[in-house]
Motif scaffolding. Sequence first.
Motif, PDB file in Angstrom:
ATOM      1  N   LYS A 163      -3.492   4.629  29.802  1.00 16.48           N
ATOM      2  CA  LYS A 163      -4.602   5.337  28.534  1.00 16.48           C
ATOM      3  C   LYS A 163      -5.883   5.027  29.635  1.00 16.48           C
ATOM      4  O   LYS A 163      -6.852   5.436  29.449  1.00 16.48           O
ATOM      5  CB  LYS A 163      -4.891   4.260  27.517  1.00 16.48           C
ATOM      6  N   ASP A 216      -4.729  -0.177  30.546  1.00 23.83           N
ATOM      7  CA  ASP A 216      -4.989  -0.196  29.584  1.00 23.83           C
ATOM      8  C   ASP A 216      -5.852  -0.845  28.478  1.00 23.83           C
ATOM      9  O   ASP A 216      -6.717  -0.226  27.808  1.00 23.83           O
ATOM     10  CB  ASP A 216      -3.482  -0.022  28.935  1.00 23.83           C
ATOM     11  N   LYS A 242      -9.146  -0.609  29.241  1.00 23.06           N
ATOM     12  CA  LYS A 242     -10.159   0.471  28.700  1.00 23.06           C
ATOM     13  C   LYS A 242     -10.991   0.074  27.060  1.00 23.06           C
ATOM     14  O   LYS A 242     -10.730  -0.741  26.286  1.00 23.06           O
ATOM     15  CB  LYS A 242      -9.703   1.800  28.091  1.00 23.06           C
TER      16      LYS A 242
END
Length: 421
Positions: free
Chosen positions: A381, A418, A421
């Motif tokens: 991600k 990830d 984020k």
Amino acid sequence: MAPNDSAETIGEATGTVVGRRKAARYIVPVAVAGVAAATIGLVPALANAGDPDLPKISAQELIEKIAASDEEQLSGTFKISTDLGLPLDGLAGSFLPGADGEGKDGGAAAPQDKLMELTSGTHTLRVAVDGPEKQRLSILGKASEYSVVHNKGEVWAYDSESDEVYHAEAPEGAGASGAEKEAPRASKGVPATPKDFAEQALAAVGDTTSVTVDGTAQVAGRDAYQLLIKPKQEGSTVGSIRIAVDAENGVPLKFTLAAAAGGKAVVDAGFTKVDFAKPAASSFDFTPPKGAKVTEADELETGKDEHGKAQKALPEQFSGQIPGLEGLESAEGVNVIGKGWTSIAAIEIPGGKGLPTAGSGDVPAEAQGFLDALGDKVTGKFGSGTVFKTRLVNALLTDDGKVYVGAVTKDALVRAADGAK
């Protein structure tokens, strides 16, 4: 083998015990370089005469025994072996300033440069300690010897191969007694002896850790208990830490750090010979050999302090400080994710630029291939990036210029990126 207790020691109780450890323990003032978590087989160091039959002791009692150890005098020989799974010898000149023997402001004998050699391979060292103001460490080569000597207010280092000497005044307070002082080291924050490593490992013990007594052993002819430390969390690259503790005086005699992936120990440091009698006073005498080149530390400057005054290049050795990760969370551009053995430092790179990519023209194709070979490409991600791995410490450098580093697996780094984020 004695039927030792196998009780877990966790949480604040252990931290309190470790916090009470006596500071007048001056077992070896030296060290190796830490390579992100200092690292250092030594199986031959064990005098294999069978496991000694010792009285039962709990993990908590054994930790207290280590903390209460107050041996101030010893001499002996020990070996250090480091296997990070990284070609440090070949890469040292590229990634470690001064490690290739060039550009050393302090000369070939400067401790902060010479001791970097201990970050890989196997090395034999001799040590002598007589309280807080007298210590000597010698690294034995095939046809040479390198020694660091601390005698009261002076620090001398001599490299017989280059016939160079380094001299400095010991920083004020080095080796001072009292609860606020710790044993001086030859390289600030970098452990080398079993005791150095043991203190760092025990300082990390908390509710994410299992601590047990796992039998007995003989090390350098001395009976010892074996303390076993294991992370409870999944995702750590640390499999276990085993510390052999002298049954009589509580001094750590051997330290072994095993990787979760198995194989040869990542760090193995242990005495092959040790004597707790007072060393000869002559052990700490040093006079520069005739004709040797002498570099004075106070002739070197490393910039200016906050008041604009030139700073002297005094060595970090024997500073009496053992820095850890304290304050890391408050450092500019750094955020610590998680806790315990799986904590990860997230670092913002100024400018937000990652590694150069193929076809960018920033680096030659050959160099690009070398960089690609060192790491694993990953995506998530967060975007994409490269994971650089050793057997202990891994780092993810994202293409947008963020770094995630810790003693954790590649998957753990990707999850951290990830989640950020």
